[in-house]
Design an enzyme around this catalytic site. Structure first.
Site, PDB file in Angstrom:
ATOM      1  N   PRO A 275      -0.456  11.008  -2.793  1.00  0.00           N
ATOM      2  CG  PRO A 275      -0.826  13.172  -3.573  1.00  0.00           C
ATOM      3  CD  PRO A 275       0.121  12.353  -2.740  1.00  0.00           C
ATOM      4  CE  LYS A 276       3.443   7.307  -9.685  1.00  0.00           C
ATOM      5  NZ  LYS A 276       4.597   7.791 -10.437  1.00  0.00           N
TER       6      LYS A 276
ATOM      7  CB  THR B  46      -0.882   0.004   1.252  1.00  0.00           C
ATOM      8  OG1 THR B  46      -0.048  -0.329   2.366  1.00  0.00           O
ATOM      9  CG2 THR B  46      -1.974  -1.041   1.142  1.00  0.00           C
TER      10      THR B  46
ATOM     11  CD  GLU C 156     -10.453  -2.854   4.495  1.00  0.00           C
ATOM     12  OE1 GLU C 156     -10.915  -3.743   3.778  1.00  0.00           O
ATOM     13  OE2 GLU C 156      -9.549  -3.046   5.336  1.00  0.00           O
TER      14      GLU C 156
ATOM     15  CD  GLN D 103      -4.145   1.582  -0.245  1.00  0.00           C
ATOM     16  OE1 GLN D 103      -4.907   0.708   0.129  1.00  0.00           O
ATOM     17  NE2 GLN D 103      -3.507   2.377   0.568  1.00  0.00           N
TER      18      GLN D 103
ATOM     19  N   GLY E 216      -8.030   6.672   6.247  1.00  0.00           N
ATOM     20  CA  GLY E 216      -7.870   5.285   5.773  1.00  0.00           C
ATOM     21  C   GLY E 216      -8.502   5.100   4.416  1.00  0.00           C
TER      22      GLY E 216
HETATM   23 MO1  MOS Z   1      -8.492  -6.018   5.404  1.00  0.00          MO
HETATM   24  S1  MOS Z   1      -9.920  -7.295   4.734  1.00  0.00           S
HETATM   25  O1  MOS Z   1      -8.917  -5.725   7.001  1.00  0.00           O
HETATM   26  O2  MOS Z   1      -7.026  -6.759   5.063  1.00  0.00           O
END
Ligand code: MOS
Length: 729
Positions: free
Chosen positions: A622-623, A461, A695, A628, A692
């Site tokens: 930003p990249k 990430t 997800e 993500q 964050g």
């Molecule tokens: Mo995430 S599904 O909490 O890696």
């Protein structure tokens, strides 16, 4: 400021040149290889295992079964899967033996000769066959939320409302399939264990392994500098890692176990199948009067563990609505333990809620975006708490403008390009802002570089990059003079990289350590100040490109470290999520806009345009953040159109346990994706303003596509994935 700049990820070059070392690539001397043997039945007991032929094969060192495996301390373990601790079979693919040999090929050949006899029992392999056994989850959301909620009186409001929608939505089993399969190398030295393992949580793996083997936490070292994707399946210490450590102890030498791609479908969790009942009620203007969201999800047999997919949590907070009820039930069947998979809860739950909202818009003949705006919430409808920050209105507005939403015509099938049906659809995205305690340490080295250390992990990430950015800014150093160390449990502890919490948890610790280090450097400089500084105080100093700059003179970091005759100057910080966030409901938000092209005869669906606008608080990089967002949207396209794990009801075995038959999107399936950041720093939740991002971008994608498919064809698909056979009606 380096924070906020689009820079290359610091580990990018290592990765593309093959120099980033993943778990399976470490090479302790004298390493043996292990291969798993798995159950071919879904229920019953192991009647006996004949290892005679296998054991006599070349290179075989040992074969472990429940008959000779050491007894583990299972108290408190989250995965109780029978780690060769008993003879009972709970699901097809359960590990029943592990073969250890000098080479991988020898272990594979011997594993094929292990003969397992079963006393099979009647297995319940499909959730639909046991719906009458649905039960309340025992440990819903790890105790952070109640399985059921009720505000107002949803039933009464339903009966009296002008307009109602009632529908059932279903989502299939999905498997994470990161590029890097699980792999573990374990090595014992007396009662000290070192494991190199592919994990999203080195601290969790350390704790679990220490507990299972009954040794102090300090005796276990977990190393994981790089992770080739996880998406949730590397968030838990699954049996293969434990079995590798058992094997290494048994043969008294390092052992490596690489889980095969096929075994990735049996050995490390999956997104549970869900059946969700949604009821919405509104008045004629589209104001929501009631939401009832009841979710059923499969789980494993209790002896293996429990996982409850939390599909209804977003329905509790997303819209302004006086009457909201939610419930969660689990159905235990003979399958392995489900687990978190990217946007756990929300990915499945928001498919249902945001599809139902689209159905309500159709019923009311209101534009779907206007319906969302008519029910915009300024506070969490269930807890009553204000949001710590919320830029969702701007996400809707900016996303709609970039997408050209106003060109949408209401009637299904009303937009065409020649003979091709065009559909556009939208959905809301939301995901809770999570944080956990984290620690970090920074050392200023005599060569003028800083080393930033935290026991977190970079699951692809950009954690290496963002940690360096924040330290570089505080210390006034160029990025190339900051080195980051992570992925080693001997470093200061940090939480698992799950729940989109790494940046919001680890970066405040890095920032705090950097500020303290800056302060230490000032104090050292002032202890023997250059004459020009006179009576200068700390507030007159600043750090700049490796020097302490004061009035009319400067002192280099190198001088400071060397003249103190120390090998480095160090500061450390432990940061706990502050209590202030308890008074607020903290979430990231977004708006997804999809265009699909549907062939009128063949009913193939192609996603042709995408705009996603997101409020994930402050953006550090930003990249990597955009990467993500793109990844999450692609993941959502897979969920909408392709991904499903098919189980044979008779045997409980996965039919498509490979990535030829388990479909995921490739480049040809993905359009140009436009992403928009609505920067709304959330200063209530973290001083950094980060909410964050991992997800969030996959939430709402499946609903936006289902809504677009309805708009193109008039066919409402409530069962994922949206295959063309379901559209041939
Ligand atoms: Mo995430 S599904 O909490 O890696």
């Amino acid at each position: 400021m380096i924070v906020g700049q689009s820079i290359e990820r610091l580990d990018g070059r290592l990765k593309v040149t093959g120099r980033a070392r993943y778990a399976a690539e470490f090479k302790p001397p004298n390493m043996a290889h292990a291969v798993l043997v798995q159950s071919t039945v879904a229920a019953g007991t192991v009647a006996g295992i004949d290892t005679t032929a296998a054991k006599a094969m070349p290179g075989v060192l040992q074969i472990m079964t429940s008959a000779n495996a050491e007894k583990l301390n299972l108290k408190g373990a989250s995965v109780l899967q029978p780690l060769l601790q008993g003879n009972e079979i709970f699901h097809n693919g359960q590990h029943v033996a592990i073969v250890i040999a000098t080479t991988l090929q020898q272990a594979q050949a011997a594993a094929a000769r292990v003969r397992v006899r079963y006393n099979p029992a009647e297995a319940v392999t499909m959730m639909e066959a046991a719906l009458n056994q649905a039960s309340v989850p025992r440990n819903f959301s790890n105790g952070r939320a109640e399985p059921d909620s009720r505000t107002g009186d949803p039933d009464a409001a339903m009966t009296s409302a002008a307009v109602r929608v009632e529908a059932t939505y279903t989502t299939p089993i999905e498997h994470h399939n990161p590029m890097e399969p699980h792999a573990t190398i374990a090595s014992w030295d007396g009662d000290r264990l070192t494991v190199w393992t592919a994990t999203q949580g080195i601290s969790g793996a350390q704790l679990t392994l220490a507990s299972l083997f009954g040794v102090p936490k300090e005796n276990v070292t977990v190393i994981c500098p790089f992770v080739g994707g996880g998406f949730g399946c590397k968030g838990t210490n699954w049996p293969p890692a434990t079995l590798t450590a058992m094997a290494a102890r048994e043969v008294n030498r390092p052992v490596k176990l690489e889980v095969t791609r096929q075994q990735m479908f049996t050995s490390n969790g999956y997104r549970a199948r869900t059946i969700q009942k949604l009821k919405l009620a509104a008045n004629k203007d589209g104001k929501l009067l009631a939401i009832q969201h009841d979710g059923l999800a499969q789980t494993s047999m209790p002896e293996v563990g429990e996982f409850a997919e939390a599909v209804g949590l977003a329905s509790r907070m997303l819209y302004a609505c006086p009457n909201i009820g939610t419930s969660h039930r689990v159905v235990a069947i003979n399958q392995g333990l489900p687990t978190y998979m990217r946007a756990p809860g929300e990915a499945s739950g928001m498919f249902a809620l945001e599809s139902a909202m689209d159905e309500l818009a159709v019923r009311l003949a209101i534009d779907p975006l206007k319906l969302r705006l008519a029910n915009y919430a300024n506070a969490d409808a269930t807890s009553g708490k204000p949001f710590s920050s919320k830029g969702l209105r701007e996400c809707y507005e900016k996303g709609a403008a970039a997408f050209g939403w106003q060109r949408r015509t209401q009637a299904p099938g009303s937009m065409r390009d020649g003979r091709v049906l065009i559909g556009v659809g939208m959905a809301t995205a939301t995901y809770p802002t999570n944080r956990s305690p984290a620690s970090a340490q920074i050392r200023m080295m005599p060569d003028g570089t800083a080393v930033v250390r935290s026991g977190t992990q970079d699951i692809g990430t950009g954690t290496y990059t963002t940690m360096a950015q924040i330290a570089a800014d505080v210390l006034g150093l160029p990025l190339e003079r900051v080195r980051v160390e992570l992925g080693d449990s001997r470093l200061p502890p940090a939480p698992g990289s799950g729940g989109s919490m790494t940046t919001a948890s680890v970066l405040p610790a890095v920032q705090s350590a950097a500020i303290q280090l800056r302060d230490k450097l000032f104090v050292l400089a002032l202890a023997r100040p250059p004459a020009a500084w006179g009576t200068a105080a700390k507030s007159d100093l600043r750090l700049e490109n490796g020097v302490v700059q004061g009035p009319g003179a400067q002192v280099s970091f190198i001088d400071l470290v060397t003249r103190e005759a120390v090998s480095f100057v160090e500061a450390a910080a432990d940061v706990n999520p502050d209590a202030a966030s308890k008074d607020h409901s903290s979430h990231a938000f977004g708006a997804q806009f999809a265009e699909v092209r549907v062939d009128p005869d063949l009913r193939t669906v192609k996603v042709s345009r995408w705009v996603g606008a997101f409020d994930c608080g402050r953006v550090i990089s930003p990249k990597t953040a955009r990467s993500q967002l793109i990844g999450g949207i692609v993941f959502g396209i897979g969920m909408a159109l392709m991904e499903e794990t098919r189980v044979d009801a008779e045997t409980g075995r996965t039919v498509n346990a490979n990535i030829a038959d388990y479909l995921v999107p490739v480049n040809a399936d993905v359009p140009e994706i436009e992403t928009i950041f609505v920067e709304a720093p959330d200063l209530v939740t973290t001083g950094l303003g980060v909410k964050g991002i991992g997800e969030l971008p996959m939430v709402g994608v499946a609903a936006a596509i289902a809504n677009a498919v309805w708009h193109a064809t008039g066919v409402r698909i409530r069962d994922l994935p949206i295959r063309l056979d379901k559209l041939l009606v």
